[in-house]
Design a protein around this motif. Structure first.
Motif, PDB file in Angstrom:
ATOM      1  N   LEU A  50       0.771  -1.214   0.012  1.00 46.87           N
ATOM      2  CA  LEU A  50      -0.020   0.135  -0.008  1.00 46.87           C
ATOM      3  C   LEU A  50       0.886   1.227  -0.163  1.00 46.87           C
ATOM      4  O   LEU A  50       0.444   2.303  -0.636  1.00 46.87           O
ATOM      5  N   ALA A  51       2.136   1.147   0.631  1.00 46.34           N
ATOM      6  CA  ALA A  51       2.834   2.494   0.647  1.00 46.34           C
ATOM      7  C   ALA A  51       3.421   2.755  -0.655  1.00 46.34           C
ATOM      8  O   ALA A  51       3.445   3.653  -1.042  1.00 46.34           O
ATOM      9  N   GLY A  52       3.606   1.481  -1.568  1.00 49.42           N
ATOM     10  CA  GLY A  52       4.108   1.672  -2.972  1.00 49.42           C
ATOM     11  C   GLY A  52       3.216   2.468  -3.741  1.00 49.42           C
ATOM     12  O   GLY A  52       3.176   3.199  -4.459  1.00 49.42           O
ATOM     13  N   VAL A  53       1.774   1.709  -3.431  1.00 45.93           N
ATOM     14  CA  VAL A  53       0.679   2.373  -4.227  1.00 45.93           C
ATOM     15  C   VAL A  53       0.383   3.892  -3.957  1.00 45.93           C
ATOM     16  O   VAL A  53       0.203   4.827  -4.740  1.00 45.93           O
ATOM     17  N   ARG A  54       0.591   4.095  -2.726  1.00 41.16           N
ATOM     18  CA  ARG A  54       0.304   5.640  -2.231  1.00 41.16           C
ATOM     19  C   ARG A  54       1.511   6.438  -2.612  1.00 41.16           C
ATOM     20  O   ARG A  54       1.119   7.550  -2.968  1.00 41.16           O
ATOM     21  N   ASP A  55       2.868   6.026  -2.489  1.00 38.95           N
ATOM     22  CA  ASP A  55       4.022   7.100  -2.510  1.00 38.95           C
ATOM     23  C   ASP A  55       4.845   6.847  -3.597  1.00 38.95           C
ATOM     24  O   ASP A  55       5.636   7.893  -3.853  1.00 38.95           O
ATOM     25  N   ARG A  56       5.032   5.918  -4.468  1.00 40.77           N
ATOM     26  CA  ARG A  56       5.887   5.575  -5.556  1.00 40.77           C
ATOM     27  C   ARG A  56       5.414   5.512  -6.719  1.00 40.77           C
ATOM     28  O   ARG A  56       6.061   5.765  -7.891  1.00 40.77           O
ATOM     29  N   PHE A  57       4.202   4.903  -6.974  1.00 37.63           N
ATOM     30  CA  PHE A  57       3.641   4.846  -8.196  1.00 37.63           C
ATOM     31  C   PHE A  57       2.128   5.255  -8.462  1.00 37.63           C
ATOM     32  O   PHE A  57       1.406   5.432  -7.471  1.00 37.63           O
ATOM     33  N   ARG A  58       2.098   5.490  -9.682  1.00 30.50           N
ATOM     34  CA  ARG A  58       0.499   5.830 -10.161  1.00 30.50           C
ATOM     35  C   ARG A  58       0.280   5.027 -11.272  1.00 30.50           C
ATOM     36  O   ARG A  58       0.878   4.440 -12.333  1.00 30.50           O
ATOM     37  N   PHE A  59      -0.970   4.170 -11.309  1.00 33.80           N
ATOM     38  CA  PHE A  59      -1.273   3.167 -12.265  1.00 33.80           C
ATOM     39  C   PHE A  59      -2.219   3.757 -13.124  1.00 33.80           C
ATOM     40  O   PHE A  59      -3.296   4.075 -12.817  1.00 33.80           O
ATOM     41  N   LEU A  60      -1.786   4.030 -14.254  1.00 31.87           N
ATOM     42  CA  LEU A  60      -2.352   4.795 -15.552  1.00 31.87           C
ATOM     43  C   LEU A  60      -3.605   3.717 -16.142  1.00 31.87           C
ATOM     44  O   LEU A  60      -4.577   4.483 -16.521  1.00 31.87           O
ATOM     45  N   SER A  61      -3.179   2.613 -16.268  1.00 34.21           N
ATOM     46  CA  SER A  61      -3.966   1.605 -16.570  1.00 34.21           C
ATOM     47  C   SER A  61      -3.954   0.283 -16.300  1.00 34.21           C
ATOM     48  O   SER A  61      -2.598   0.103 -15.994  1.00 34.21           O
ATOM     49  N   VAL A  62      -4.819  -0.410 -15.886  1.00 33.31           N
ATOM     50  CA  VAL A  62      -4.694  -1.630 -15.282  1.00 33.31           C
ATOM     51  C   VAL A  62      -5.832  -2.622 -15.910  1.00 33.31           C
ATOM     52  O   VAL A  62      -6.963  -2.457 -15.719  1.00 33.31           O
ATOM     53  N   ARG A  63      -5.381  -3.832 -16.718  1.00 34.49           N
ATOM     54  CA  ARG A  63      -6.392  -4.419 -17.332  1.00 34.49           C
ATOM     55  C   ARG A  63      -5.904  -6.020 -17.209  1.00 34.49           C
ATOM     56  O   ARG A  63      -4.786  -6.400 -17.167  1.00 34.49           O
ATOM     57  N   ARG A  64      -7.058  -6.848 -16.967  1.00 32.62           N
ATOM     58  CA  ARG A  64      -6.682  -8.254 -16.798  1.00 32.62           C
ATOM     59  C   ARG A  64      -7.408  -8.893 -17.885  1.00 32.62           C
ATOM     60  O   ARG A  64      -8.441  -8.440 -18.242  1.00 32.62           O
ATOM     61  N   ASP A  65      -6.629  -9.857 -18.584  1.00 28.51           N
ATOM     62  CA  ASP A  65      -7.248 -10.819 -19.686  1.00 28.51           C
ATOM     63  C   ASP A  65      -7.127 -12.122 -19.418  1.00 28.51           C
ATOM     64  O   ASP A  65      -6.285 -12.599 -18.692  1.00 28.51           O
ATOM     65  N   ASN A  66      -8.014 -12.936 -20.004  1.00 25.27           N
ATOM     66  CA  ASN A  66      -7.788 -14.389 -19.929  1.00 25.27           C
ATOM     67  C   ASN A  66      -7.807 -14.950 -18.680  1.00 25.27           C
ATOM     68  O   ASN A  66      -6.939 -15.719 -18.405  1.00 25.27           O
ATOM     69  N   LEU A  67      -8.829 -14.334 -17.627  1.00 23.94           N
ATOM     70  CA  LEU A  67      -8.645 -14.828 -16.408  1.00 23.94           C
ATOM     71  C   LEU A  67      -9.427 -16.399 -16.340  1.00 23.94           C
ATOM     72  O   LEU A  67     -10.219 -16.701 -17.158  1.00 23.94           O
ATOM     73  N   GLN A  68      -8.629 -17.191 -15.706  1.00 24.64           N
ATOM     74  CA  GLN A  68      -9.021 -18.406 -15.454  1.00 24.64           C
ATOM     75  C   GLN A  68      -9.289 -18.564 -13.738  1.00 24.64           C
ATOM     76  O   GLN A  68      -8.243 -18.179 -13.074  1.00 24.64           O
ATOM     77  N   ILE A  69     -10.511 -19.001 -13.425  1.00 28.18           N
ATOM     78  CA  ILE A  69     -10.887 -18.759 -11.998  1.00 28.18           C
ATOM     79  C   ILE A  69     -11.267 -20.122 -11.428  1.00 28.18           C
ATOM     80  O   ILE A  69     -12.293 -20.693 -12.170  1.00 28.18           O
ATOM     81  N   ARG A  70     -10.539 -20.495 -10.433  1.00 27.94           N
ATOM     82  CA  ARG A  70     -11.030 -21.984  -9.800  1.00 27.94           C
ATOM     83  C   ARG A  70     -11.464 -21.781  -8.544  1.00 27.94           C
ATOM     84  O   ARG A  70     -10.728 -20.951  -7.608  1.00 27.94           O
ATOM     85  N   THR A  88       6.400   5.783 -12.419  1.00 30.78           N
ATOM     86  CA  THR A  88       7.222   6.077 -11.106  1.00 30.78           C
ATOM     87  C   THR A  88       7.285   7.684 -10.750  1.00 30.78           C
ATOM     88  O   THR A  88       7.596   8.312 -11.420  1.00 30.78           O
ATOM     89  N   LEU A  89       6.763   7.889  -9.620  1.00 31.70           N
ATOM     90  CA  LEU A  89       6.643   9.324  -9.093  1.00 31.70           C
ATOM     91  C   LEU A  89       7.915   9.822  -9.080  1.00 31.70           C
ATOM     92  O   LEU A  89       8.221  11.163  -9.187  1.00 31.70           O
ATOM     93  N   GLU A  90       9.152   9.201  -8.605  1.00 32.43           N
ATOM     94  CA  GLU A  90      10.271   9.715  -8.365  1.00 32.43           C
ATOM     95  C   GLU A  90      10.954  10.159  -9.721  1.00 32.43           C
ATOM     96  O   GLU A  90      11.571  11.560  -9.447  1.00 32.43           O
ATOM     97  N   THR A  91      10.767   9.725 -10.767  1.00 32.49           N
ATOM     98  CA  THR A  91      11.449   9.871 -12.138  1.00 32.49           C
ATOM     99  C   THR A  91      10.308  10.466 -12.900  1.00 32.49           C
ATOM    100  O   THR A  91      10.916  10.955 -14.107  1.00 32.49           O
TER     101      THR A  91
END
Length: 123
Positions: A50-70, A88-91
């Motif tokens: 959660l610290a990485g999500v909050r302080d280090r990165f921004r997720f511009l797009s996130v997609r899941r494909d071909n999900l297999q769920i058991r 990456t927020l730092e750079t």
């Protein structure tokens, strides 16, 4: 709603929380003993993830494909492609990720929570 539909909705909500930088919403979806294995092999627990999500990165797009769920009782294994663009927020550098992701979800008190996530480069 079927277990599969609930899990698909939970994963969709997780992806949306990442893209919206909704750290509190994301935290509610994660097990307290989360183990998140990144592509580089680093393993984060819930707080570090959660610290990485909050302080280090921004997720511009996130997609899941071909999900297999058991579903096995109150546990589910979800395997599929993860395609995301992350900054990456730092750079202020954007990078693309394509991974094969395996997740373990556990149903506790009627709610699915993400317990384990392992990312690997596709073959």
């Amino acid at each position: 709603m079927s277990d599969i539909a609930e899990l698909e909705a939970a994963e969709n909500a997780r992806c949306n929380a990442l893209m919206n930088n909704d750290v509190d919403g994301l935290a509610a979806m994660l097990a307290d003993d989360l183990a998140h294995v990144h592509l580089n092999g680093n393993v984060d627990g819930k707080d570090a993830y959660l610290a990485g999500v909050r302080d280090r990165f921004r997720f511009l797009s996130v997609r899941r494909d071909n999900l297999q769920i058991r579903v096995i009782g109150d546990t589910a294994v979800m395997i599929g492609d993860l395609i995301q663009q992350t900054r990456t927020l730092e750079t202020n550098t954007d990078f693309d990720i394509k991974a094969v992701t395996t997740q373990v979800w556990a149903r506790q008190n009627g709610k699915w929570t993400l317990n384990t996530c392992h990312n690997a480069l596709p073959a």
